[in-house]
Design a protein around this motif. Structure first.
Motif, PDB file in Angstrom:
ATOM      1  N   LEU A  52      32.849  63.175  19.166  1.00 15.74           N
ATOM      2  CA  LEU A  52      34.301  63.013  19.267  1.00 15.74           C
ATOM      3  C   LEU A  52      34.759  63.077  20.726  1.00 15.74           C
ATOM      4  CD1 LEU A  52      36.903  62.676  17.679  1.00 15.74           C
ATOM      5  CD2 LEU A  52      37.047  65.158  17.502  1.00 15.74           C
ATOM      6  N   VAL A  53      34.213  64.027  21.469  1.00 19.12           N
ATOM      7  CA  VAL A  53      34.563  64.141  22.890  1.00 19.12           C
ATOM      8  C   VAL A  53      34.121  62.891  23.645  1.00 19.12           C
ATOM      9  CG1 VAL A  53      34.021  65.415  25.023  1.00 19.12           C
ATOM     10  CG2 VAL A  53      34.596  66.667  22.934  1.00 19.12           C
ATOM     11  N   GLN A  54      32.918  62.404  23.337  1.00 18.82           N
ATOM     12  CA  GLN A  54      32.430  61.198  24.019  1.00 18.82           C
ATOM     13  C   GLN A  54      33.291  59.987  23.673  1.00 18.82           C
ATOM     14  OE1 GLN A  54      28.327  61.107  22.740  1.00 18.82           O
ATOM     15  NE2 GLN A  54      27.626  62.259  24.530  1.00 18.82           N
ATOM     16  N   ALA A  55      33.719  59.896  22.410  1.00 20.85           N
ATOM     17  CA  ALA A  55      34.585  58.781  22.028  1.00 20.85           C
ATOM     18  C   ALA A  55      35.927  58.873  22.757  1.00 20.85           C
ATOM     19  CB  ALA A  55      34.804  58.784  20.509  1.00 20.85           C
ATOM     20  N   GLY A  56      36.458  60.080  22.868  1.00 21.15           N
ATOM     21  CA  GLY A  56      37.706  60.272  23.613  1.00 21.15           C
ATOM     22  C   GLY A  56      37.553  59.908  25.078  1.00 21.15           C
ATOM     23  N   ASP A  57      36.439  60.315  25.662  1.00 22.79           N
ATOM     24  CA  ASP A  57      36.174  59.965  27.062  1.00 22.79           C
ATOM     25  C   ASP A  57      36.055  58.452  27.234  1.00 22.79           C
ATOM     26  OD1 ASP A  57      36.198  62.619  27.803  1.00 22.79           O
ATOM     27  OD2 ASP A  57      34.008  62.826  27.900  1.00 22.79           O
ATOM     28  N   ALA A  58      35.372  57.793  26.304  1.00 19.43           N
ATOM     29  CA  ALA A  58      35.218  56.337  26.390  1.00 19.43           C
ATOM     30  C   ALA A  58      36.561  55.641  26.270  1.00 19.43           C
ATOM     31  CB  ALA A  58      34.261  55.853  25.289  1.00 19.43           C
ATOM     32  N   LEU A  59      37.421  56.147  25.377  1.00 21.41           N
ATOM     33  CA  LEU A  59      38.752  55.560  25.218  1.00 21.41           C
ATOM     34  C   LEU A  59      39.569  55.748  26.496  1.00 21.41           C
ATOM     35  CD1 LEU A  59      40.908  54.253  23.437  1.00 21.41           C
ATOM     36  CD2 LEU A  59      41.519  56.545  22.661  1.00 21.41           C
ATOM     37  N   THR A  60      39.523  56.945  27.055  1.00 16.22           N
ATOM     38  CA  THR A  60      40.266  57.220  28.293  1.00 16.22           C
ATOM     39  C   THR A  60      39.779  56.325  29.428  1.00 16.22           C
ATOM     40  OG1 THR A  60      40.591  59.503  27.608  1.00 16.22           O
ATOM     41  CG2 THR A  60      40.878  59.033  29.950  1.00 16.22           C
ATOM     42  N   GLN A  61      38.463  56.185  29.543  1.00 15.17           N
ATOM     43  CA  GLN A  61      37.912  55.329  30.603  1.00 15.17           C
ATOM     44  C   GLN A  61      38.298  53.870  30.382  1.00 15.17           C
ATOM     45  OE1 GLN A  61      33.688  56.020  30.627  1.00 15.17           O
ATOM     46  NE2 GLN A  61      33.872  58.040  31.594  1.00 15.17           N
ATOM     47  N   GLY A  62      38.269  53.434  29.113  1.00 10.92           N
ATOM     48  CA  GLY A  62      38.660  52.049  28.825  1.00 10.92           C
ATOM     49  C   GLY A  62      40.114  51.790  29.166  1.00 10.92           C
ATOM     50  N   LEU A  63      41.002  52.733  28.798  1.00 12.70           N
ATOM     51  CA  LEU A  63      42.422  52.566  29.130  1.00 12.70           C
ATOM     52  C   LEU A  63      42.644  52.589  30.633  1.00 12.70           C
ATOM     53  CD1 LEU A  63      44.136  54.704  26.331  1.00 12.70           C
ATOM     54  CD2 LEU A  63      44.198  52.214  26.611  1.00 12.70           C
ATOM     55  N   SER A  64      41.891  53.436  31.306  1.00 20.29           N
ATOM     56  CA  SER A  64      42.011  53.511  32.759  1.00 20.29           C
ATOM     57  C   SER A  64      41.583  52.188  33.402  1.00 20.29           C
ATOM     58  CB  SER A  64      41.164  54.668  33.289  1.00 20.29           C
ATOM     59  OG  SER A  64      41.276  54.764  34.677  1.00 20.29           O
ATOM     60  N   GLY A  97      47.339  46.425  36.247  1.00 20.47           N
ATOM     61  CA  GLY A  97      48.274  46.874  37.262  1.00 20.47           C
ATOM     62  C   GLY A  97      49.345  47.824  36.747  1.00 20.47           C
ATOM     63  N   SER A  98      49.443  48.070  35.417  1.00 18.36           N
ATOM     64  CA  SER A  98      50.437  49.012  34.917  1.00 18.36           C
ATOM     65  C   SER A  98      49.956  49.630  33.598  1.00 18.36           C
ATOM     66  CB  SER A  98      51.796  48.339  34.700  1.00 18.36           C
ATOM     67  OG  SER A  98      51.772  47.545  33.528  1.00 18.36           O
ATOM     68  N   VAL A  99      50.509  50.805  33.305  1.00 15.85           N
ATOM     69  CA  VAL A  99      50.176  51.508  32.066  1.00 15.85           C
ATOM     70  C   VAL A  99      50.733  50.735  30.874  1.00 15.85           C
ATOM     71  CG1 VAL A  99      50.529  53.654  30.754  1.00 15.85           C
ATOM     72  CG2 VAL A  99      50.135  53.761  33.226  1.00 15.85           C
ATOM     73  N   GLU A 100      51.953  50.204  31.068  1.00 18.35           N
ATOM     74  CA  GLU A 100      52.597  49.478  29.969  1.00 18.35           C
ATOM     75  C   GLU A 100      51.792  48.236  29.597  1.00 18.35           C
ATOM     76  OE1 GLU A 100      56.589  46.904  29.586  1.00 18.35           O
ATOM     77  OE2 GLU A 100      56.891  48.959  30.304  1.00 18.35           O
ATOM     78  N   ARG A 101      51.398  47.477  30.577  1.00 20.61           N
ATOM     79  CA  ARG A 101      50.633  46.250  30.324  1.00 20.61           C
ATOM     80  C   ARG A 101      49.261  46.594  29.750  1.00 20.61           C
ATOM     81  NH1 ARG A 101      50.197  41.714  28.277  1.00 20.61           N
ATOM     82  NH2 ARG A 101      48.846  40.255  29.310  1.00 20.61           N
ATOM     83  N   ALA A 102      48.642  47.694  30.191  1.00 19.48           N
ATOM     84  CA  ALA A 102      47.348  48.133  29.688  1.00 19.48           C
ATOM     85  C   ALA A 102      47.466  48.476  28.183  1.00 19.48           C
ATOM     86  CB  ALA A 102      46.851  49.346  30.472  1.00 19.48           C
TER      87      ALA A 102
END
Length: 102
Positions: free
Chosen positions: A71-83, A90-95
């Motif tokens: 679960l932690v690894q999946a959360g980290d992967a999601l965070t990295q993907g969003l980043s 170029g923006s959080v909204e567009r991401a």
């Protein structure tokens, strides 16, 4: 003569009683040995069940740990993907929009 017959029968009865008593003692001793063997087997089975319970709990704890790690690894992967999406768009909204589209 009747007196002699009585003595013999009394002696036979006492001899038989001694044999019966010895036989009963032997049966009792055999029964006690069997009971001791059953008790020993039950104690060994109980110890084995306790070890199995400990092993089962260990496996359960390990399973929870593996699930939490996944679960932690999946959360980290999601965070990295969003980043990465944020950097690429170029923006959080567009991401967020791109992520939902994906």
């Amino acid at each position: 003569m009747a007196d002699a017959t009585r003595r013999v029968s009394v002696r036979l009865s006492l001899d038989d009683a001694a044999r019966v008593k010895a036989g009963l003692r032997e049966v009792g001793e055999t029964g006690q040995r069997s009971l001791d063997q059953i008790k020993g087997g039950a104690e060994r089975a109980s110890r084995s069940l306790e070890l199995l319970d400990v092993a089962t709990r260990g496996i359960q704890i390990a399973g929870v740990a593996v699930a939490a790690r996944a679960l932690v690894q999946a959360g980290d992967a999601l965070t990295q993907g969003l980043s990465r999406l944020q950097n690429a768009t170029g923006s959080v909204e567009r991401a967020g929009q791109v992520y939902e589209a994906l």
